[in-house]
Design a protein around this motif. Structure first.
Motif, short mmCIF file in Angstrom:
data_model
loop_
_atom_site.label_atom_id
_atom_site.label_comp_id
_atom_site.label_asym_id
_atom_site.label_seq_id
_atom_site.Cartn_x
_atom_site.Cartn_y
_atom_site.Cartn_z
N ALA A 1 -3.57 9.36 -10.28
CA ALA A 1 -3.49 8.02 -10.88
C ALA A 1 -2.18 7.34 -10.49
O ALA A 1 -2.15 6.14 -10.19
CB ALA A 1 -3.61 8.12 -12.40
N GLY A 2 -1.10 8.11 -10.45
CA GLY A 2 0.17 7.55 -10.01
C GLY A 2 0.11 7.07 -8.57
O GLY A 2 0.67 6.02 -8.23
N LEU A 3 -0.60 7.80 -7.73
CA LEU A 3 -0.76 7.37 -6.34
C LEU A 3 -1.61 6.11 -6.24
O LEU A 3 -1.38 5.28 -5.35
CB LEU A 3 -1.35 8.50 -5.49
CG LEU A 3 -0.42 9.69 -5.30
CD1 LEU A 3 -1.13 10.80 -4.54
CD2 LEU A 3 0.87 9.28 -4.60
N CYS A 4 -2.56 5.94 -7.16
CA CYS A 4 -3.33 4.70 -7.19
C CYS A 4 -2.39 3.52 -7.45
O CYS A 4 -2.50 2.47 -6.79
CB CYS A 4 -4.40 4.75 -8.29
SG CYS A 4 -5.82 5.80 -7.91
N VAL A 5 -1.46 3.70 -8.37
CA VAL A 5 -0.49 2.64 -8.66
C VAL A 5 0.37 2.35 -7.44
O VAL A 5 0.61 1.19 -7.09
CB VAL A 5 0.38 3.03 -9.88
CG1 VAL A 5 1.51 2.03 -10.09
CG2 VAL A 5 -0.47 3.15 -11.13
N VAL A 6 0.82 3.40 -6.78
CA VAL A 6 1.63 3.23 -5.56
C VAL A 6 0.84 2.47 -4.50
O VAL A 6 1.38 1.59 -3.82
CB VAL A 6 2.12 4.59 -5.02
CG1 VAL A 6 2.75 4.46 -3.65
CG2 VAL A 6 3.10 5.23 -6.00
N MET A 7 -0.45 2.75 -4.37
CA MET A 7 -1.26 2.08 -3.36
C MET A 7 -1.48 0.61 -3.69
O MET A 7 -1.60 -0.23 -2.78
CB MET A 7 -2.60 2.79 -3.17
CG MET A 7 -2.48 4.10 -2.42
SD MET A 7 -1.78 3.90 -0.76
CE MET A 7 -0.04 4.19 -1.04
N VAL A 8 -1.52 0.26 -4.96
CA VAL A 8 -1.63 -1.15 -5.33
C VAL A 8 -0.36 -1.89 -4.88
O VAL A 8 -0.44 -2.97 -4.27
CB VAL A 8 -1.85 -1.32 -6.85
CG1 VAL A 8 -1.67 -2.77 -7.28
CG2 VAL A 8 -3.23 -0.80 -7.24
N GLY A 9 0.79 -1.29 -5.14
CA GLY A 9 2.05 -1.89 -4.68
C GLY A 9 2.14 -1.97 -3.17
O GLY A 9 2.60 -2.98 -2.62
N ALA A 10 1.70 -0.94 -2.50
CA ALA A 10 1.73 -0.92 -1.04
C ALA A 10 0.79 -1.98 -0.47
O ALA A 10 1.14 -2.70 0.48
CB ALA A 10 1.36 0.46 -0.51
#
Length: 120
Positions: free
Chosen positions: A79-88
């Motif tokens: 889930a944290g990586l999902c957040v990172v991918m939204v920012g990216a």
């Protein structure tokens, strides 16, 4: 289903361990030269923090399942990586890089698959 989830987890862990390691050790100029253009949108302390979180997420995707302790950390890491991918994706869209946005969307989808697969 378990094989597909483990495959996704290992793939994500490999991608984000490499990305996090690069962001943690390389200069901004070197990151830009190697194609990590999204770092141009953020101050280096944010890039370094994100790198550390990517490395922790890579560990969280694999270690709990291997040692049998803290299995809830795996969907949380994904889930944290999902957040990172939204920012990216936001950064790459601002830089007019549709191919990078597509890669971010694909990584988001794989991470979301892990979140849902490990929670259900």
């Amino acid at each position: 289903m378990n094989i597909a989830l483990w495959t996704a987890q290992f793939a994500l862990a490999a991608v984000f361990a490499a990305s996090g390691g690069a962001k943690l050790t390389m200069t901004r100029e070197r990151l830009l030269d190697t194609g990590q253009t999204g770092v141009a949108m953020f101050p280096m302390p944010v890039v370094r923090f994100t790198a550390a979180m990517e490395l922790l997420a890579a560990l969280g995707l694999i270690a709990p399942g291997l040692v049998g302790i803290g299995r809830m950390l795996t969907p949380l890491a994904a889930a944290g990586l999902c957040v990172v991918m939204v920012g990216a994706a936001w950064a790459h869209s601002r830089l007019h890089e549709p191919k990078s946005v597509a890669v971010n969307a694909a990584l988001f989808a794989v991470a979301a698959f892990v979140v849902l697969g490990r929670l259900l």
